[in-house]
Design a protein around this motif. Structure first.
Motif, mmCIF file in Angstrom:
data_model
loop_
_atom_site.group_PDB
_atom_site.id
_atom_site.type_symbol
_atom_site.label_atom_id
_atom_site.label_comp_id
_atom_site.label_asym_id
_atom_site.label_seq_id
_atom_site.Cartn_x
_atom_site.Cartn_y
_atom_site.Cartn_z
ATOM 1 N N VAL A 99 0.003 15.690 5.017
ATOM 2 C CA VAL A 99 -1.074 14.788 4.601
ATOM 3 C C VAL A 99 -0.549 13.367 4.397
ATOM 4 O O VAL A 99 -1.150 12.385 4.856
ATOM 5 C CB VAL A 99 -1.737 15.317 3.307
ATOM 6 C CG1 VAL A 99 -2.507 14.209 2.590
ATOM 7 C CG2 VAL A 99 -2.660 16.486 3.624
ATOM 8 N N ILE A 100 0.586 13.246 3.703
ATOM 9 C CA ILE A 100 1.161 11.928 3.437
ATOM 10 C C ILE A 100 1.602 11.263 4.737
ATOM 11 O O ILE A 100 1.346 10.078 4.967
ATOM 12 C CB ILE A 100 2.338 12.051 2.448
ATOM 13 C CG1 ILE A 100 1.821 12.462 1.060
ATOM 14 C CG2 ILE A 100 3.117 10.739 2.361
ATOM 15 C CD1 ILE A 100 2.910 12.801 0.068
ATOM 16 N N LYS A 101 2.252 12.029 5.597
ATOM 17 C CA LYS A 101 2.701 11.469 6.888
ATOM 18 C C LYS A 101 1.513 11.002 7.718
ATOM 19 O O LYS A 101 1.554 9.904 8.326
ATOM 20 C CB LYS A 101 3.486 12.535 7.654
ATOM 21 C CG LYS A 101 4.106 12.038 8.963
ATOM 22 C CD LYS A 101 5.235 11.063 8.676
ATOM 23 C CE LYS A 101 6.086 10.790 9.912
ATOM 24 N NZ LYS A 101 5.331 10.199 11.021
ATOM 25 N N ASP A 133 -0.836 -0.809 7.083
ATOM 26 C CA ASP A 133 0.112 -1.302 6.088
ATOM 27 C C ASP A 133 0.432 -0.161 5.129
ATOM 28 O O ASP A 133 -0.459 0.346 4.443
ATOM 29 C CB ASP A 133 -0.495 -2.483 5.321
ATOM 30 C CG ASP A 133 0.443 -3.064 4.273
ATOM 31 O OD1 ASP A 133 1.551 -2.517 4.098
ATOM 32 O OD2 ASP A 133 0.065 -4.051 3.629
ATOM 33 N N PRO A 134 1.691 0.294 5.072
ATOM 34 C CA PRO A 134 2.033 1.438 4.203
ATOM 35 C C PRO A 134 1.776 1.182 2.725
ATOM 36 O O PRO A 134 1.695 2.135 1.943
ATOM 37 C CB PRO A 134 3.528 1.650 4.476
ATOM 38 C CG PRO A 134 4.019 0.351 5.014
ATOM 39 C CD PRO A 134 2.872 -0.228 5.780
ATOM 40 N N MET A 135 1.606 -0.088 2.337
ATOM 41 C CA MET A 135 1.335 -0.383 0.931
ATOM 42 C C MET A 135 -0.045 0.107 0.509
ATOM 43 O O MET A 135 -0.347 0.164 -0.688
ATOM 44 C CB MET A 135 1.450 -1.891 0.679
ATOM 45 C CG MET A 135 2.839 -2.451 0.894
ATOM 46 S SD MET A 135 4.082 -1.652 -0.142
ATOM 47 C CE MET A 135 3.614 -2.266 -1.751
ATOM 48 N N GLY A 159 11.342 8.890 3.713
ATOM 49 C CA GLY A 159 11.436 9.388 5.071
ATOM 50 C C GLY A 159 10.073 9.648 5.700
ATOM 51 O O GLY A 159 9.916 9.574 6.919
ATOM 52 N N LEU A 160 9.077 9.946 4.875
ATOM 53 C CA LEU A 160 7.711 10.151 5.367
ATOM 54 C C LEU A 160 6.981 8.833 5.583
ATOM 55 O O LEU A 160 5.861 8.829 6.095
ATOM 56 C CB LEU A 160 6.921 11.008 4.373
ATOM 57 C CG LEU A 160 7.371 12.470 4.230
ATOM 58 C CD1 LEU A 160 6.635 13.142 3.074
ATOM 59 C CD2 LEU A 160 7.143 13.235 5.526
ATOM 60 N N GLY A 161 7.609 7.733 5.153
ATOM 61 C CA GLY A 161 7.002 6.420 5.350
ATOM 62 C C GLY A 161 6.447 5.787 4.098
ATOM 63 O O GLY A 161 5.887 4.684 4.144
#
Length: 548
Positions: free
Chosen positions: A217-219, A227-229, A254-256
Motif C-alpha cells: 500500500v505504501i509503495k 511528490d513523496p512529501m 526503501g519504500l520511498g
C-alpha cells in the motif's frame, strides 16, 4: 517482558467499559465491510436513519455565533472531520470507542465544515483531514465529496499555499483504484498510521499478512504521487517498537517514504501512565537523529501536543479541532469520540448550529494557566516556553486535565531538539538548492531573488508566479549590486543582511560573501527574514540557532 512503569494499575469500571467498546466494530470479508453494531453506519449501505446526536450545553453556559468569537480561532489550521468512530483495528494505546456514531456526514455537511475552516482566519496551509475511527470505511463518501467539489478544492489549494485535503488512516482498506483516484487530485495528502513492520512487538495486533499488505500500500501510494512529501507515515513509538526504529526507518525509506511524524507513547489506554527507562529514551532519540543524518532528504517531525506555555492547549482547539457529523467539535478527537461517555463537557460548540460555548473556553484555559501557578515543577520549568499536555490521557490516568509528570519535560526537549535539528537541515538544503541554481542559471538569478525580496519587503503580495516571472526575465533586471544599493543603500549581501537583521532583531553575520555557497547562505538568511511570518519549519526555529 515489558518495561512499562504504570501509574494506574487498577482500571475503574468506566475504563473497563471503554476498553470493551474499543474492539474492532467493522471487519472486511471478501472485499466487503461488515458490522453488527447498531449505532455504526457504513458508507453506501443506506439502511439506517441519519440521526444527528449533539451535546446540549447547560442553560447557564453562554453560546454565541462564531462571528462573535473569531479571536478563539485566529490560529486554527486543521480540522479533523470524524467520518466514523468505527474501526477495523483495536490499538492498545487508543482511547476511542468504536461502537457508536453520532450521525453520518453527507457531502453537503462535509462541505459546510470545509467552508467553516476556510472562513475562520486568513492563515495559509490549512488541513481538512478525514478522520475516524477508520475514515476509509466511508470511501464512497470521500469520493463523492471530492468529485462534487473538485474545482473549488483545486482553487483553494494553490500549490501547498491554501487548504489541502488529507486523511489519517491505518491503510488496511486502501486499494489501487482508490489510491489512484485520491492522489490523482493535486490537493490531497495522506497520513498512514504505522508503528513497526514487526508484528511481534506491534501494539495494534496487525498480522504479518497485513504488514505485507501495508508495504504494498505504501509503495503504491509513493509511486502514484508526484511528490513523496504528500504521504506521511505517523509512528506511535513504544519502548518495544522504538528498539527496532532504525530498521523500521530504513525499510520505509526503501519504500520511498520521505516524510514521517513520530509520537512517543507515554499514556496508554490499557497500561495508564508510562515512564520510559532513560536508556530506552536516549536510544530512541539517537536512532531518529541518526536517520536524519543518514538520509538528507528525509523529514521527521514531532507529533502534536506541544504548545506555548499558558497560551495554547489542545483542549481549547488552539490549532486543531475534531468535528463529528452532528457538528459538535472539541479540541481533541478523543473528547468528540467519547462525548456520550462523560467527555461531553469538552465539546466547545457546534459548527452546523453556529454556536461557540465560550464559557468552556474560559474554564479550560483557566485550568491550564492555573497549573503554571500552583505546580512547582511547572513554575521552575524553562523549556523554551513550550509545554506538553494531553488532557485526554491525563484524565484517563488520573483526575486532572492538566498536570506535570516526569515525562513531559523529556517530550518537550525531544520536540525542541527535533525542531532545531530538522530546521538546520532544511535551511542548509535550501542553501544547496540555491547554489545549484546559481551554477545552472548564472549570477542574474540573484537579481531575480533580490527583486522578489525587495518587492515583498515593500509589502507587495508575492507568489510563485511572480518569482517565476522574475526568473524568466532575469537578464532584463538590474544587477544584484544595483538592486541592493537602490533598496537599502548597501553594496553587498553581507551589508544587506545585517541591515535587515538590525531592523528585525536578528544576529549579525560578519564573514565576507566571497564564494557562491556563502552568497547563497546570505540569500537564504535574507529570505528567512523577509518571509519570517510564514508558518513553516524553518521559521519556527530562531535564525540565531540556524546560524550556529
Amino acid at each position: 517482558m515489558t518495561d512499562y512503569v504504570n501509574v494506574k494499575r487498577v482500571l475503574s469500571d468506566a475504563q473497563k467499559q471503554r476498553l470493551a467498546n474499543h474492539t474492532p466494530s467493522v471487519v472486511e470479508q471478501d472485499g466487503k465491510l461488515i458490522t453488527t453494531v447498531e449505532e455504526i453506519n457504513i458508507s453506501g449501505k443506506g439502511k439506517k436513519n441519519n440521526k444527528l446526536v449533539s451535546v446540549k450545553p447547560k442553560d447557564e453556559e453562554a453560546a454565541v455565533p462564531f462571528t462573535q468569537a473569531e479571536e478563539l480561532f485566529k490560529d486554527l489550521v486543521q480540522v479533523n472531520a470524524m467520518l466514523t468512530n468505527a474501526c477495523n483495528l483495536s490499538c492498545s494505546y487508543c482511547y476511542e470507542q468504536h461502537n457508536k456514531d453520532f450521525g453520518r456526514f453527507t457531502k453537503e455537511s462535509l462541505k459546510q465544515v470545509y467552508d467553516w475552516l476556510n472562513a475562520r482566519n486568513n492563515g495559509q496551509k490549512k488541513v481538512f483531514q478525514f478522520f475516524g475511527g477508520e475514515p476509509l470505511i466511508h470511501k464512497p463518501l470521500i469520493k463523492e465529496f471530492m468529485e462534487t467539489y473538485d474545482e473549488e478544492l483545486r482553487e483553494n489549494y494553490e500549490n501547498y499555499r491554501g487548504t489541502y485535503v488529507s486523511m489519517c488512516t491505518n491503510g488496511l482498506l486502501l486499494n489501487d483504484e482508490f489510491t489512484e483516484f485520491y492522489f490523482g487530485k493535486p490537493y490531497t495528502h495522506m497520513m498512514i498510521s504505522l508503528d513497526t513492520f514487526n508484528s511481534t512487538i506491534d501494539h495494534r495486533e496487525i498480522t504479518p499478512t497485513q504488514m505485507n499488505k501495508l508495504r504494498t500500500v505504501i509503495k503504491k501510494a509513493i509511486d502514484t504521487v508526484d511528490d513523496p512529501m504528500r504521504v506521511v507515515v505517523r509512528a506511535t513509538l513504544s519502548e518495544e517498537t522504538s528498539r527496532d526504529m532504525g530498521n523500521f526507518i530504513d525499510e520505509l525509506y526503501g519504500l520511498g517514504v520521505r516524510n514521517m511524524v513520530v509520537h512517543p507513547l507515554v499514556l496508554d489506554s490499557k497500561h495508564g501512565y508510562i515512564s520510559w527507562k532513560d536508556e530506552n529514551w536516549q536510544s530512541m532519540c539517537s536512532k531518529i537523529f541518526n536517520a536524519l543524518e543518514k538520509y538528507d532528504d528525509l523529514f521527521i517531525k514531532f507529533s502534536e501536543g506541544v504548545g506555548q506555555k499558558e497560551d495554547s492547549n489542545c483542549l481549547v482547539g488552539s490549532h486543531m479541532v475534531a468535528i463529528d457529523a452532528s457538528g459538535d467539535f472539541s479540541g481533541c478527537y478523543f473528547f468528540t469520540n467519547q462525548k456520550s461517555n462523560g467527555a461531553d463537557i469538552a465539546v466547545l460548540g457546534n459548527v452546523i448550529q453556529d454556536k461557540v460555548y465560550v464559557d468552556r473556553y474560559k474554564t479550560f484555559q483557566g485550568a491550564y494557566k492555573e497549573m503554571f501557578e500552583t505546580e512547582e515543577q511547572c513554575r521552575t520549568c524553562n523549556y523554551q516556553n513550550a509545554c506538553y499536555q494531553c488532557p485526554a490521557g491525563n484524565l484517563d490516568t488520573g483526575t486532572r486535565l492538566f498536570r506535570p509528570d516526569d515525562m513531559c519535560q523529556k517530550i518537550v526537549k525531544l520536540y525542541v531538539d527535533f525542531q532545531t535539528d530538522v530546521s538546520k537541515k532544511i535551511f542548509m538544503r535550501h542553501v544547496k538548492k540555491r547554489a545549484a541554481r546559481l551554477k545552472e542559471l548564472g549570477p542574474q538569478i540573484m537579481s531575480a531573488e533580490l527583486t522578489f525580496f525587495r518587492e515583498a519587503f515593500a509589502g507587495n503580495v508575492m507568489g510563485q508566479d511572480m518569482f517565476d516571472h522574475y526568473v524568466n526575465t532575469r537578464n532584463e533586471l538590474q544587477t544584484p549590486e544595483e538592486i541592493m544599493h537602490e533598496w537599502l543603500g548597501v553594496k553587498d549581501l553581507r551589508e544587506l543582511y545585517n541591515e535587515l537583521a538590525k531592523m528585525y532583531g536578528y544576529p549579525e553575520i560578519t564573514f565576507h560573501p566571497d564564494s557562491d555557497i556563502v552568497k547563497c547562505y546570505y540569500i537564504q538568511c535574507i529570505s528567512t527574514i523577509i518571509f519570517r511570518h510564514e508558518q513553516d519549519q524553518i521559521n519556527k526555529t530562531s535564525l540565531s540557532t540556524l546560524l550556529e
